[in-house]
Design an enzyme around this catalytic site. Structure first.
Site, PDB file in Angstrom:
ATOM      1  CE1 TYR A  86      -4.294  -0.995  -0.495  1.00 38.46           C
ATOM      2  CE2 TYR A  86      -3.425  -2.912   0.647  1.00 38.46           C
ATOM      3  CZ  TYR A  86      -4.395  -2.324  -0.142  1.00 38.46           C
ATOM      4  OH  TYR A  86      -5.458  -3.057  -0.588  1.00 38.46           O
ATOM      5  CD  GLN A 133     -16.260  -1.078 -10.254  1.00 35.95           C
ATOM      6  OE1 GLN A 133     -16.106  -2.279 -10.143  1.00 35.95           O
ATOM      7  NE2 GLN A 133     -16.392  -0.501 -11.428  1.00 35.95           N
ATOM      8  CG  ASP A 171      -7.932   6.877  -8.429  1.00 36.41           C
ATOM      9  OD1 ASP A 171      -8.927   7.601  -8.196  1.00 36.41           O
ATOM     10  OD2 ASP A 171      -7.764   6.285  -9.513  1.00 36.41           O
ATOM     11  CG  HIS A 195     -14.365  -1.340  -4.563  1.00 37.05           C
ATOM     12  ND1 HIS A 195     -14.064  -1.798  -5.818  1.00 37.05           N
ATOM     13  CD2 HIS A 195     -15.517  -1.982  -4.220  1.00 37.05           C
ATOM     14  CE1 HIS A 195     -14.990  -2.666  -6.226  1.00 37.05           C
ATOM     15  NE2 HIS A 195     -15.887  -2.785  -5.273  1.00 37.05           N
ATOM     16  CB  CYS A 232      -7.648   1.917  14.846  1.00 35.97           C
ATOM     17  SG  CYS A 232      -7.408   0.633  16.092  1.00 35.97           S
ATOM     18  CB  CYS A 274      -6.945   1.119  21.305  1.00 37.90           C
ATOM     19  SG  CYS A 274      -7.004   0.526  19.612  1.00 37.90           S
ATOM     20  N   GLY A 310     -14.921   2.559 -18.230  1.00 35.36           N
ATOM     21  CA  GLY A 310     -13.596   2.078 -17.827  1.00 35.36           C
ATOM     22  C   GLY A 310     -13.623   1.021 -16.749  1.00 35.36           C
ATOM     23  CB  THR A 311     -15.735  -0.750 -14.739  1.00 37.14           C
ATOM     24  OG1 THR A 311     -15.805  -1.952 -13.941  1.00 37.14           O
ATOM     25  CG2 THR A 311     -17.119  -0.426 -15.272  1.00 37.14           C
ATOM     26  CG  ASN A 352     -13.896  -0.786 -21.539  1.00 36.80           C
ATOM     27  OD1 ASN A 352     -12.815  -1.078 -22.064  1.00 36.80           O
ATOM     28  ND2 ASN A 352     -14.182  -1.110 -20.298  1.00 36.80           N
TER      29      ASN A 352
HETATM   30  P1  OAD Z   1     -10.311  -3.697 -14.416  1.00 37.33           P
HETATM   31  O1  OAD Z   1      -8.815  -3.674 -14.459  1.00 37.33           O
HETATM   32  O2  OAD Z   1     -10.967  -5.004 -14.200  1.00 37.33           O
HETATM   33  O3  OAD Z   1     -10.901  -3.088 -15.759  1.00 37.33           O
HETATM   34  C1  OAD Z   1     -10.429  -1.887 -16.305  1.00 37.33           C
HETATM   35  C2  OAD Z   1     -11.216  -1.595 -17.565  1.00 37.33           C
HETATM   36  O4  OAD Z   1     -10.773  -0.352 -18.077  1.00 37.33           O
HETATM   37  C3  OAD Z   1     -11.008  -2.621 -18.691  1.00 37.33           C
HETATM   38  O5  OAD Z   1     -12.280  -3.038 -19.181  1.00 37.33           O
HETATM   39  C4  OAD Z   1     -10.225  -1.859 -19.750  1.00 37.33           C
HETATM   40  O6  OAD Z   1     -10.572  -2.257 -21.085  1.00 37.33           O
HETATM   41  C5  OAD Z   1     -10.682  -0.434 -19.474  1.00 37.33           C
HETATM   42  N1  OAD Z   1      -9.753   0.625 -19.908  1.00 37.33           N
HETATM   43  C6  OAD Z   1      -8.411   0.577 -20.065  1.00 37.33           C
HETATM   44  N2  OAD Z   1      -7.931   1.772 -20.471  1.00 37.33           N
HETATM   45  C7  OAD Z   1      -9.000   2.617 -20.553  1.00 37.33           C
HETATM   46  C8  OAD Z   1      -9.175   3.987 -20.910  1.00 37.33           C
HETATM   47  N3  OAD Z   1      -8.155   4.748 -21.250  1.00 37.33           N
HETATM   48  N4  OAD Z   1     -10.419   4.501 -20.904  1.00 37.33           N
HETATM   49  C9  OAD Z   1     -11.493   3.736 -20.550  1.00 37.33           C
HETATM   50  N5  OAD Z   1     -11.386   2.443 -20.195  1.00 37.33           N
HETATM   51  C10 OAD Z   1     -10.168   1.887 -20.192  1.00 37.33           C
HETATM   52  O7  OAD Z   1     -10.744  -2.630 -13.322  1.00 37.33           O
HETATM   53  P2  OAD Z   1     -12.158  -2.464 -12.577  1.00 37.33           P
HETATM   54  O8  OAD Z   1     -13.296  -2.817 -13.457  1.00 37.33           O
HETATM   55  O9  OAD Z   1     -12.144  -1.103 -11.954  1.00 37.33           O
HETATM   56  O10 OAD Z   1     -11.631  -4.137  -6.472  1.00 37.33           O
HETATM   57  O11 OAD Z   1     -12.016  -3.542 -11.439  1.00 37.33           O
HETATM   58  C11 OAD Z   1     -13.030  -3.656 -10.482  1.00 37.33           C
HETATM   59  C12 OAD Z   1     -12.456  -3.999  -9.131  1.00 37.33           C
HETATM   60  O12 OAD Z   1     -11.592  -5.131  -9.244  1.00 37.33           O
HETATM   61  C13 OAD Z   1     -11.538  -2.946  -8.534  1.00 37.33           C
HETATM   62  O13 OAD Z   1     -12.247  -1.902  -7.879  1.00 37.33           O
HETATM   63  C14 OAD Z   1     -10.746  -3.739  -7.541  1.00 37.33           C
HETATM   64  C15 OAD Z   1     -10.411  -4.921  -8.417  1.00 37.33           C
HETATM   65  O14 OAD Z   1     -10.081  -6.084  -7.765  1.00 37.33           O
HETATM   66  C16 OAD Z   1     -11.259  -3.976  -5.187  1.00 37.33           C
HETATM   67  O15 OAD Z   1     -10.188  -3.516  -4.883  1.00 37.33           O
HETATM   68  C17 OAD Z   1     -12.285  -4.420  -4.226  1.00 37.33           C
END
Ligand code: OAD
Length: 252
Positions: free
Chosen positions: A68, A102, A105, A120, A128, A152, A189-190, A215
């Site tokens: 981290y 999600q 940052d 998240h 703590c 604590c 972007g997910t 995406n």
């Molecule tokens: P992922 O890494 O699973 O997905 C990222 C997505 O962003 C992919 O579908 C890429 O194609 C897309 N991508 C890449 N570059 C991009 C850009 N310039 N513009 C738009 N999209 C782009 O990440 P998340 O979906 O955020 O959980 O993952 C979900 C969760 O899984 C996270 O919050 C984390 C992880 O484990 C926890 O920490 C609980």
């Protein structure tokens, strides 16, 4: 090639009363934050359960804190990108607008987004595990190594959601309400594979929202989307903000 925003989508954006932007790691990719999945993703080199779980933390808090500290350093050195700022512009125009993220940052808030639900957690916060006292990053950095609670003696952990943990209840409930009330829901972007967060686009669609996905790659959600804009959020979101600003100017 950047897709053109169709007249139909322009109309929807201009007419939308309640907009939700549901974001994932891809929105921060153009700021230099690594994504999780895909060939260069964090989880292609490291196992989530060995770094992002309570078991891992209790087994080796020093190692987890080292990871981290590394991520905090990356995130301390980055800035919001045009995609984050475009969402701020849209929030200024829509009658109701929420970012559900999600990402941990803090870039949406740093860009200026006001209504932000963090599903998240947030890497700039810590607490703590024993007494719940909240600590900022200054405390964690000064502690070097594993930070212990001065109140604590308990272990201090990052305020992020690990695998197997529940999402923060308030943020989740507010997100479900926003999804249910949205007329335009953008999944941006997910990879849309981590539940329960990934159920929000489906809840929104079921409740009548127009589901727009942004995406560079198709995802498991793409087949459900009413429209898929293929490309980078740092390019496409400023185009959408421009369209929205144009419609609002012409409405007077
Ligand atoms: P992922 O890494 O699973 O997905 C990222 C997505 O962003 C992919 O579908 C890429 O194609 C897309 N991508 C890449 N570059 C991009 C850009 N310039 N513009 C738009 N999209 C782009 O990440 P998340 O979906 O955020 O959980 O993952 C979900 C969760 O899984 C996270 O919050 C984390 C992880 O484990 C926890 O920490 C609980």
């Amino acid at each position: 090639m950047t897709p053109v925003i169709s007249p139909g989508l322009s109309r929807r954006i201009g007419d939308a009363r309640a907009i939700v932007a549901f974001t994932g790691a891809g929105v921060s990719a153009e700021s230099g934050v690594p994504t999780f999945r895909g060939t260069d993703g964090i989880w292609s080199k490291l196992k989530p359960e060995e770094l992002a779980s309570m078991n891992a933390f209790l087994k080796n808090p020093a190692m987890i804190w080292e990871w981290y500290a590394h991520r905090k350093k990356i995130m301390g050195g980055i800035a919001p990108n045009p995609g984050h700022y475009a969402l701020v512009r849209m929030e200024g125009l829509a009658p109701s607008f929420a970012v559900i993220t999600q990402n941990i940052d803090n870039l949406h808030r740093r860009a200026g987004s006001r209504t932000v639900y963090e599903l998240h957690g947030n890497i700039e916060r810590n607490y703590c595990m024993k007494c719940g006292t909240a600590y900022g990053d200054d405390f964690v950095v000064a502690a070097s190594g594993v930070p212990l609670c001065p109140a604590c003696g308990g272990l201090v952990r990052p305020d992020v959601v690990w695998f197997g943990e529940m999402l923060p209840e308030d943020e989740w409930e507010a997100s479900v309400r926003a999804a249910e009330g949205a007329d335009l829901f953008m999944s941006i972007g997910t990879s849309a594979v981590v539940y329960p967060a990934a159920s929000l686009p489906l809840i929104a669609k079921r409740s009548g929202a127009y589901l727009l996905e942004i995406n560079p790659e198709p995802t498991p959600l793409t087949a459900q989307a009413d429209e898929f804009l293929q490309g980078a959020s740092g390019v496409l979101l400023p185009l959408l903000a421009e369209v929205m600003e144009g419609t609002h100017r012409s409405h007077g």
